[in-house]
Design a protein around this motif. Structure first.
Motif, PDB file in Angstrom:
ATOM      1  N   UNK A  33      -2.673  -8.227  -8.776  1.00  9.87           N
ATOM      2  CA  UNK A  33      -1.733  -8.942  -7.989  1.00  9.87           C
ATOM      3  C   UNK A  33      -1.826  -7.679  -6.318  1.00  9.87           C
ATOM      4  N   UNK A  34      -1.852  -6.030  -6.501  1.00 11.16           N
ATOM      5  CA  UNK A  34      -1.788  -5.741  -5.265  1.00 11.16           C
ATOM      6  C   UNK A  34      -3.325  -5.944  -4.986  1.00 11.16           C
ATOM      7  N   UNK A  35      -4.168  -5.338  -5.609  1.00  6.91           N
ATOM      8  CA  UNK A  35      -5.373  -5.738  -5.884  1.00  6.91           C
ATOM      9  C   UNK A  35      -6.432  -6.702  -4.593  1.00  6.91           C
ATOM     10  N   UNK A  36      -5.305  -8.054  -5.243  1.00  9.34           N
ATOM     11  CA  UNK A  36      -6.135  -9.113  -4.646  1.00  9.34           C
ATOM     12  C   UNK A  36      -5.468  -9.526  -2.434  1.00  9.34           C
ATOM     13  N   UNK A  37      -3.566  -9.151  -2.689  1.00  6.21           N
ATOM     14  CA  UNK A  37      -3.051  -9.347  -1.313  1.00  6.21           C
ATOM     15  C   UNK A  37      -4.617  -8.235  -0.477  1.00  6.21           C
ATOM     16  N   UNK A  38      -4.874  -6.877  -1.087  1.00 10.28           N
ATOM     17  CA  UNK A  38      -5.293  -5.778  -0.121  1.00 10.28           C
ATOM     18  C   UNK A  38      -6.452  -6.142   0.057  1.00 10.28           C
ATOM     19  N   UNK A  39      -7.397  -6.509  -0.958  1.00 11.63           N
ATOM     20  CA  UNK A  39      -8.793  -7.503  -0.655  1.00 11.63           C
ATOM     21  C   UNK A  39      -8.591  -8.371   0.956  1.00 11.63           C
ATOM     22  N   UNK A  72      -2.057   0.248   2.826  1.00 11.77           N
ATOM     23  CA  UNK A  72      -1.554   1.272   2.487  1.00 11.77           C
ATOM     24  C   UNK A  72      -0.076   1.332   1.628  1.00 11.77           C
ATOM     25  N   UNK A  73       0.994   0.675   2.263  1.00 17.10           N
ATOM     26  CA  UNK A  73       2.045   0.419   1.641  1.00 17.10           C
ATOM     27  C   UNK A  73       2.099  -0.685   0.354  1.00 17.10           C
ATOM     28  N   UNK A  74       0.690  -1.451   0.106  1.00 15.13           N
ATOM     29  CA  UNK A  74       1.086  -2.377  -1.376  1.00 15.13           C
ATOM     30  C   UNK A  74       0.221  -1.305  -2.443  1.00 15.13           C
ATOM     31  N   UNK A  75      -0.864  -0.105  -1.743  1.00 21.97           N
ATOM     32  CA  UNK A  75      -1.020   0.656  -2.299  1.00 21.97           C
ATOM     33  C   UNK A  75      -0.528   1.386  -3.041  1.00 21.97           C
ATOM     34  N   UNK A  76       0.668   1.963  -2.724  1.00 21.77           N
ATOM     35  CA  UNK A  76       0.840   3.122  -3.162  1.00 21.77           C
ATOM     36  C   UNK A  76       1.377   2.943  -4.469  1.00 21.77           C
ATOM     37  N   UNK A  77       2.282   1.659  -4.755  1.00 26.82           N
ATOM     38  CA  UNK A  77       2.927   1.687  -5.800  1.00 26.82           C
ATOM     39  C   UNK A  77       1.643   1.985  -6.840  1.00 26.82           C
ATOM     40  N   UNK A  78       0.664   1.099  -6.908  1.00 23.11           N
ATOM     41  CA  UNK A  78      -0.440   0.612  -7.384  1.00 23.11           C
ATOM     42  C   UNK A  78      -1.043   1.937  -8.075  1.00 23.11           C
ATOM     43  N   UNK A  79      -1.295   2.845  -6.879  1.00 21.09           N
ATOM     44  CA  UNK A  79      -1.755   4.128  -7.074  1.00 21.09           C
ATOM     45  C   UNK A  79      -0.147   4.708  -7.951  1.00 21.09           C
ATOM     46  N   UNK A 131     -10.988  -0.300  -2.419  1.00 22.72           N
ATOM     47  CA  UNK A 131     -11.554  -0.119  -3.122  1.00 22.72           C
ATOM     48  C   UNK A 131     -10.981   0.785  -4.600  1.00 22.72           C
ATOM     49  N   UNK A 132      -9.690   0.927  -4.270  1.00 22.64           N
ATOM     50  CA  UNK A 132      -8.686   1.856  -4.863  1.00 22.64           C
ATOM     51  C   UNK A 132      -7.958   1.001  -5.446  1.00 22.64           C
ATOM     52  N   UNK A 133      -7.622  -0.031  -5.384  1.00 24.29           N
ATOM     53  CA  UNK A 133      -6.303  -0.932  -5.777  1.00 24.29           C
ATOM     54  C   UNK A 133      -7.684  -1.675  -6.311  1.00 24.29           C
ATOM     55  N   UNK A 134      -9.151  -1.881  -6.459  1.00 24.76           N
ATOM     56  CA  UNK A 134      -9.690  -2.360  -6.998  1.00 24.76           C
ATOM     57  C   UNK A 134     -10.075  -1.797  -8.686  1.00 24.76           C
ATOM     58  N   UNK A 135     -10.336  -0.178  -8.452  1.00 28.65           N
ATOM     59  CA  UNK A 135     -10.424   0.548  -9.204  1.00 28.65           C
ATOM     60  C   UNK A 135      -9.862   0.695 -10.146  1.00 28.65           C
ATOM     61  N   UNK A 136      -8.191   0.634 -10.049  1.00 27.87           N
ATOM     62  CA  UNK A 136      -7.488   0.754 -10.964  1.00 27.87           C
ATOM     63  C   UNK A 136      -7.366  -0.588 -11.644  1.00 27.87           C
ATOM     64  N   UNK A 137      -6.882  -1.878 -11.106  1.00 22.74           N
ATOM     65  CA  UNK A 137      -7.089  -3.226 -11.643  1.00 22.74           C
ATOM     66  C   UNK A 137      -8.583  -3.402 -12.684  1.00 22.74           C
ATOM     67  N   UNK A 138      -9.724  -2.662 -11.979  1.00 22.47           N
ATOM     68  CA  UNK A 138     -10.799  -2.724 -13.345  1.00 22.47           C
ATOM     69  C   UNK A 138     -10.379  -2.106 -14.310  1.00 22.47           C
ATOM     70  N   UNK A 139     -10.258  -0.200 -13.843  1.00 21.93           N
ATOM     71  CA  UNK A 139     -10.209   0.564 -15.180  1.00 21.93           C
ATOM     72  C   UNK A 139      -9.198  -0.080 -16.439  1.00 21.93           C
ATOM     73  N   UNK A 140      -7.570  -0.660 -15.543  1.00 20.15           N
ATOM     74  CA  UNK A 140      -6.744  -1.494 -16.036  1.00 20.15           C
ATOM     75  C   UNK A 140      -7.002  -2.269 -17.126  1.00 20.15           C
ATOM     76  N   UNK A 141      -8.014  -2.872 -16.987  1.00 24.22           N
ATOM     77  CA  UNK A 141      -8.372  -4.226 -17.556  1.00 24.22           C
ATOM     78  C   UNK A 141      -9.190  -3.722 -18.475  1.00 24.22           C
ATOM     79  N   UNK A 142     -10.282  -2.505 -18.510  1.00 27.67           N
ATOM     80  CA  UNK A 142     -11.376  -2.022 -19.643  1.00 27.67           C
ATOM     81  C   UNK A 142     -10.197  -1.414 -20.740  1.00 27.67           C
ATOM     82  N   UNK A 143      -9.304  -0.427 -19.808  1.00 26.70           N
ATOM     83  CA  UNK A 143      -8.232   0.626 -20.784  1.00 26.70           C
ATOM     84  C   UNK A 143      -7.326  -1.377 -21.723  1.00 26.70           C
ATOM     85  N   UNK A 144      -7.012  -1.514 -21.172  1.00 27.32           N
ATOM     86  CA  UNK A 144      -6.652  -2.923 -21.862  1.00 27.32           C
ATOM     87  C   UNK A 144      -6.956  -3.146 -23.095  1.00 27.32           C
TER      88      UNK A 144
END
Length: 325
Positions: A33-39, A72-79, A131-144
Motif C-alpha cells: 500500500x505504501x509503495x503504490x502511494x509513494x510511486x 517521507x511520511x509514508x515511507x517511515x512506517x514501511x521502513x 525505491x525504498x518502498x518498492x524494495x521492502x514490498x518486493x522483499x517481503x513478497x519473496x520472504x512470504x
C-alpha cells in the motif's frame, strides 16, 4: 490444483505459526500500500526535466517539495514496521560478527532512505523513497513465499513414513550447500557494492547513491534462499499426493528435487551476476533492481510448481499423455 497450493497454510499449523503468518501478511500488505502511494507521489519528479514554461516549472517544483515530504511520511512506517524483521535479523547477526541476507538488505534500505531524507530536508538532491518502498514490498513478497514454503514443508516433513524422512534427509544436505553459496555470494556482492560506490563518489558523486543502492538490492539473496524450501515443499506435496511411491519413484523424486533446487539456486545467481556489471556502470536504477529481485524470486516459485506438476503425475499417466501427444 492452484500454484498457491504449495504455499497454503497447513491444516495442522500451530497457533504461534499462524500468528507469525498473519503478522507477516500485515507487513506485506502495508508495504504494498505504501509503495503504490509513494510511486504516485514520485511521478511529478519523472517529468521534471521535460520542456515547460517557467511558471509551470516553478509550480511543479513546489508540488515536488510537498510530495517528497508526503512520501517521507509514508515511507517511515514501511521502513520501521514493515522492515522490522530485517533490522532484527541484521542486528542479531552483527552482534555475532557474522553476515546473513538481512545485512545487505538493511544496508540497501539505509543507503537509499538516509540520503533521501536529507535531500527532502534541505530541498536539494535526488530522493529514492519509491525505491525504498518498492524494495521492502518486493522483499517481503519473496520472504512470504519462502516462509509459506517452509511452513508447508515443515509439517509435511513430520509425517510418518520413509518417504518424508527420505526427503528431509535430502533437504538437510541441500540446505547446507545452498547456505554456503548464498553466504559467499552475499559477501562478494557487498564488497563490490562498496567498491563501486566509492568509485562513483570520487568521479561522479551525483550517481554514487543510485549505483550503491542498486548493487545492494541486487545482492539480496532472496531467490537463493527460496531455492531449497520451495523445491522441498513441492516434493512433500508430491509425496502427500502419491503415498504409494515406490523406492525407484522416490529416488527419482529426490533427484528431481535436488536438480530443481540447483536450477533455482544457480539460475538466480546467474541472473544477479548478469545484472551486476550493468548496475555498477549505472544502467540499473534502484527501482529496476527491486523489480529484478522480485522476478527472480517468482521464477524460483514457478520452478518449484513445475516440479510438483511434473512429479505428481504417475509415470504411467505421463507416458500415456506423451503417447497421445
Amino acid at each position: 490444483m492452484s500454484p498457491w497450493t504449495l504455499f497454503a497454510p497447513p491444516k495442522n499449523l500451530s497457533d504461534a505459526d499462524r500468528n507469525d503468518r498473519r503478522h507477516m501478511l500485515a507487513r506485506l500488505g502495508l508495504a504494498w500500500l505504501g509503495m503504490m502511494q509513494v510511486m504516485m507521489f514520485a511521478f511529478p519528479g519523472y517529468v521534471r526535466h521535460r520542456p515547460m514554461s517557467p511558471e509551470d516549472l516553478s509550480f511543479l517544483d513546489e508540488a515536488i517539495v510537498l510530495l517528497n515530504w508526503l512520501s517521507l511520511v509514508l515511507t517511515v512506517p514501511v521502513v520501521l514496521y514493515c522492515a522490522w524483521p530485517v533490522w532484527r535479523g541484521a542486528f542479531a547477526r552483527l552482534r555475532q560478527a557474522s553476515v546473513s541476507m538481512d545485512v545487505p538488505v538493511a544496508l540497501g534500505i539505509l543507503a537509499a532512505f538516509i540520503p533521501s531524507t536529507y535531500a527532502t530536508w534541505v530541498n536539494q538532491g535526488e530522493v529514492y523513497f519509491e525505491s525504498v518502498t518498492m524494495f521492502v514490498a518486493f522483499l517481503l513478497t519473496a520472504r512470504y513465499l519462502e516462509f509459506c514454503a517452509r511452513q508447508a514443508a515443515g509439517p509435511a516433513g513430520k509425517q510418518s513414513g520413509p518417504v518424508h524422512r527420505h526427503i528431509e534427509s535430502a533437504r538437510a544436505l541441500m540446505s547446507a550447500g545452498a547456505d554456503r553459496v548464498a553466504l559467499w555470494f552475499t559477501i562478494a556482492q557487498l564488497a563490490l557494492a562498496f567498491a563501486a560506490g566509492a568509485f562513483w563518489l570520487s568521479y561522479a558523486p551525483e550517481h554514487a547513491v543510485a549505483v550503491t543502492v542498486a548493487l545492494l538490492v541486487i545482492s539480496c539473496p532472496c531467490a537463493l534462499a527460496m531455492s531449497v524450501p520451495t523445491a522441498v515443499s513441492a516434493a512433500h506435496a508430491v509425496a502427500l499426493e502419491r503415498p504409494d511411491l515406490t523406492q525407484t519413484e522416490l529416488d527419482a523424486l529426490v533427484l528431481s528435487t535436488r536438480r530443481t533446487a540447483n536450477q533455482s539456486l544457480y539460475g538466480s545467481m546467474a541472473w544477479h551476476l548478469l545484472l551486476t556489471p550493468l548496475a555498477a556502470m549505472g544502467y540499473v536504477q534502484p527501482w529496476l533492481a527491486a523489480i529484478t529481485m522480485l522476478v527472480s524470486s517468482l521464477a524460483v516459485a514457478a520452478n518449484a510448481w513445475r516440479l510438483y506438476r511434473r512429479m505428481s503425475v504417475p509415470p504411467s499417466l505421463r507416458l500415456s499423455a506423451a503417447v497421445q501427444v
